[in-house]
Every structure is written in C-alpha cells, then in structure tokens.
Design a protein around this motif. Structure first.
Motif, PDB file in Angstrom:
ATOM      1  N   ILE A  49      13.153   5.978  14.432  1.00 59.08           N
ATOM      2  CA  ILE A  49      14.174   6.996  14.163  1.00 59.08           C
ATOM      3  C   ILE A  49      15.095   6.530  13.024  1.00 59.08           C
ATOM      4  CG2 ILE A  49      16.244   8.105  15.103  1.00 59.08           C
ATOM      5  CD1 ILE A  49      13.685   9.426  16.056  1.00 59.08           C
ATOM      6  N   LEU A 100      16.992  12.009  16.184  1.00 61.79           N
ATOM      7  CA  LEU A 100      17.267  12.396  14.801  1.00 61.79           C
ATOM      8  C   LEU A 100      17.207  13.914  14.709  1.00 61.79           C
ATOM      9  CD1 LEU A 100      17.783  11.655  11.825  1.00 61.79           C
ATOM     10  CD2 LEU A 100      15.291  11.617  11.513  1.00 61.79           C
ATOM     11  N   TYR A 137      14.784  18.584  16.254  1.00 63.78           N
ATOM     12  CA  TYR A 137      15.135  17.184  16.467  1.00 63.78           C
ATOM     13  C   TYR A 137      13.894  16.384  16.832  1.00 63.78           C
ATOM     14  CZ  TYR A 137      15.376  18.765  21.386  1.00 63.78           C
ATOM     15  OH  TYR A 137      15.110  19.323  22.614  1.00 63.78           O
ATOM     16  N   ASN A 189      17.957   7.093  19.686  1.00 63.35           N
ATOM     17  CA  ASN A 189      16.577   7.585  19.784  1.00 63.35           C
ATOM     18  C   ASN A 189      16.427   9.020  19.300  1.00 63.35           C
ATOM     19  OD1 ASN A 189      16.844   5.740  22.649  1.00 63.35           O
ATOM     20  ND2 ASN A 189      15.220   5.234  21.193  1.00 63.35           N
ATOM     21  N   ARG A 228      15.593   8.262   9.325  1.00 61.67           N
ATOM     22  CA  ARG A 228      16.918   8.667   8.853  1.00 61.67           C
ATOM     23  C   ARG A 228      17.149   8.202   7.398  1.00 61.67           C
ATOM     24  NH1 ARG A 228      19.496   7.104  12.951  1.00 61.67           N
ATOM     25  NH2 ARG A 228      19.814   9.128  13.967  1.00 61.67           N
ATOM     26  N   THR A 261      23.506  15.614  18.122  1.00 57.67           N
ATOM     27  CA  THR A 261      22.744  14.427  18.534  1.00 57.67           C
ATOM     28  C   THR A 261      23.111  14.023  19.961  1.00 57.67           C
ATOM     29  OG1 THR A 261      22.570  13.628  16.260  1.00 57.67           O
ATOM     30  CG2 THR A 261      22.275  11.999  18.010  1.00 57.67           C
ATOM     31  N   SER A 306      13.930   3.662  18.590  1.00 54.91           N
ATOM     32  CA  SER A 306      15.103   3.593  17.716  1.00 54.91           C
ATOM     33  C   SER A 306      14.770   3.070  16.324  1.00 54.91           C
ATOM     34  CB  SER A 306      16.188   2.736  18.355  1.00 54.91           C
ATOM     35  OG  SER A 306      15.702   1.412  18.602  1.00 54.91           O
ATOM     36  N   LEU A 337       6.336   9.602  18.997  1.00 55.13           N
ATOM     37  CA  LEU A 337       7.460  10.338  18.429  1.00 55.13           C
ATOM     38  C   LEU A 337       7.289  11.798  18.823  1.00 55.13           C
ATOM     39  CD1 LEU A 337       9.948  10.297  16.358  1.00 55.13           C
ATOM     40  CD2 LEU A 337       8.277  11.206  14.723  1.00 55.13           C
TER      41      LEU A 337
END
Length: 353
Positions: free
Chosen positions: A236, A85, A228, A83, A240, A70, A233, A210
């Motif tokens: 994301i 994942l 990725y 920002n 997650r 990451t 944020s 995105l």
C-alpha cells in the motif's frame, strides 16, 4: 530494467455506459436512452450523500491523504489505516498496483473473460499479460489449479466476475493463493456488494493479496470516481508513492464517507436490484433466451450477433453491453434497473425474439 515511455500502440479498453459521441452520431442524447449496460445501482446513492455534497467547500484543495475516508474504510473492514489506499476509482488503483508490483518483462495472469483494464495496466507497466480463459462449455469456471502451476508473478482476478457474474468461493481462492506466496493476487471486488452474502478476501489479511473495491457500482457514485485498496502495508505504501497528489477530489471523499455510513440504504437497494435481476433473467429464460446463471444482479444473454443486437436495441432507446470486447461476440450483458424500465426492456426483447 527501467521503464520508458508507454507505447502508443497500447489500445484503450472497451467499456460500457453511455458514449455521448456515439449517441450524437445517431441523433440521440443521453436522455433518449435507458442504460442497461453499466452495473450501477439505479436507485441512486444514499440520501446522506447529497447532504454531504452540499457541505463541501469548493475553493479548498482536497485532503491529499483522504484521512476521513481512509479511517472509515479501515473501521468498516477491521484493518489498520496503513493497509488502506483511497483512489480515483478502482481503475486508478489497478494501474497503481500494476506499476508497483510488476517489472518490465514480468508475466501476469489475467483470469478471463474479464475487465479490459487489467491487460492495459499490465502493458503500461511493460509486463506480459497472459489470459487464462475459462471456457463457455464449462460455464466460465476458471481453472485455478493452472494458476498455482504458472510462473506468473501476479494474478488479476475480478470476483465476482465481470461480465459473467460468477463468484469463486473465498475458500478456494485462499487455498490457491497460499500455495504460491511469491505470487501477488490483485482481486478486484468492484461487484462484491451485489452478492447475497459477503465473500470478500479482505478478512484473510494475506501477505500476497491486494483487494480493490469500488464505490461506483452498488453505492452509485459513478460520476465521482472513488474506490479503495486494502492490502499489506508495504505494498500500500509503495502504491501511494506512485499516486498523483489530490487524486481524489473533496466531493468524492465526502460522498464516499456518507455512502459507507449508510449500510441500510445499500442493503435495501441491492436486495431490490437482486430481485429485479432474478425476475428479468427468469422472464427471458421462459421466453427462450439462453441465460448464464449468475451470482450477481447483472447477467449474460446469448443473442447471436451481439454487436448487431445492441444496435437494434439502441434504436429503441435501450443500451446494453455488447460482450464482444470480452471475447464473447454472441452475448450481451444486462444490468437491471427500476421495475418499469425493466418491463420496457423485456417488451423490447420480446419484439426481437
């Protein structure tokens, strides 16, 4: 509206690459076939990837946060770690995006012809996927003006496109996406590294975009499944929450960090691949085969009956992508390989002319 169990009637998407069951039914093995159907860098991953894999501890769980990878992705693209994942390939991230963004009954535009997993992901999310299909007569240029006018809550776009290899300029996408801030764009840039020059949407840092990237293709990590997403944020973080734990294994994480660190290997091999793609398409065009102009090393060839043509080539030990599943039953997609393998393919095409 809550989601129930996924409908068993949702069909699987058709993909390229070697199908062991199909080959076995034909009395063949993977070693008997040269694969021109999958757009994976034939020159292989960076040598540093192999060294990284040797240092992976196999009896230890993966880092569930993919922290090192990451941070590497964030550093490379100049974004915050919040920002980013990391996922088990681009396809997992596309599914997570659909499950996070779409509600049952939502309308989602899919700019086609394109990758089949967008429609499948929308259906899993119980949304309504609608294909906005570019026409062959217009060389598969999408009608972007229609997108901004549509009531869809999300837009799925592969840029550069699979299977056509056509690129929509970043400025054009920035203009259209900014007209509808309520419309989320999921931009699949799996083939971005194959372009002659960078044209990513990541730098826009737009609140309704995105971007999904893959290390399967140009970085040649297909066996490890790693990619990725970069976006707002909040989105994301929500994606997650939908992701299973330990989704990305330790070998994939280590290999990805090593691959992203070796930009020299990436550029050198992609440059070679682009030259080979140009040589192949020029040779085929000179021989009378209709070729679709492309911004990528892979390209489409019109052959008539694509399914039958693929079968004939497979009998010669050559696997190509039948584009019928994209709604293009007259076309095959060719992904260049190493020069000698490409020469063998060109000779086979000459035999079938």
């Amino acid at each position: 509206m809550s989601r129930g169990l996924p409908s068993p009637s949702i069909p699987f998407a058709v993909h390229g690459a070697v199908d062991e069951i199909e080959l076995r039914s034909l009395g063949l093995s993977a070693d008997d076939v040269t694969d021109f159907s999958a757009s994976v860098n034939p020159f292989g991953p960076s040598p540093s990837v192999h060294e990284a894999l040797r240092n992976v501890t196999l009896n230890r769980y993966p880092d569930r946060h993919c922290e090192a990878l990451t941070r590497k992705v964030a550093e490379q693209h100049g974004v915050a770690i919040e920002n980013v994942l990391v996922g088990n390939g681009a396809s997992e991230l596309l599914w997570l995006a659909a499950l996070t963004i779409l509600r049952p009954g939502d309308r989602a535009l899919v700019l086609g012809p394109t990758y089949g997993e967008y429609v499948r992901a929308c259906r899993i999310a119980e949304a309504e996927p609608v294909e906005l299909r570019a026409s062959e007569s217009d060389r598969f240029r999408p009608d972007l003006a229609s997108v901004a006018e549509d009531r869809a809550s999300a837009v799925f776009l592969c840029n550069p496109n699979n299977p056509t290899g056509r690129l929509i300029p970043r400025d054009a996408l920035a203009d259209i996406s900014s007209q509808r801030p309520d419309q989320t764009w999921i931009v699949d840039e799996a083939y971005q590294d194959y372009l002659a020059s960078e044209s990513s949407m990541i730098c826009l840092e737009a609140p309704n975009i995105l971007v999904v990237r893959s290390l399967t293709k140009a970085h040649a990590l297909a066996a490890l499944r790693v990619g990725y997403a970069i976006g707002p944020s909040g989105l994301i973080g929500a994606m997650r929450e939908h992701q299973p734990p330990w989704s990305v294994n330790s070998m994939a994480q280590a290999a990805a960090v090593a691959a992203l660190s070796d930009t020299a290997h990436l550029r050198a091999t992609v440059d070679r691949l682009r030259r080979e793609g140009g040589r192949m398409s020029d040779t085929l065009a000179t021989g009378g085969w209709p070729i679709l102009a492309t911004d990528t090393p892979y390209f489409l060839v019109r052959v008539g009956d694509a399914t039958g043509f693929r079968r004939e080539l497979l009998g010669k030990g050559i696997l190509v992508r039948d584009a019928t599943s994209f709604g293009l039953p007259s076309w095959i997609r060719i992904s260049p390989r190493r020069p000698k393998e490409n020469d063998r393919f060109l000779a086979a095409m000459d035999d079938l002319r």
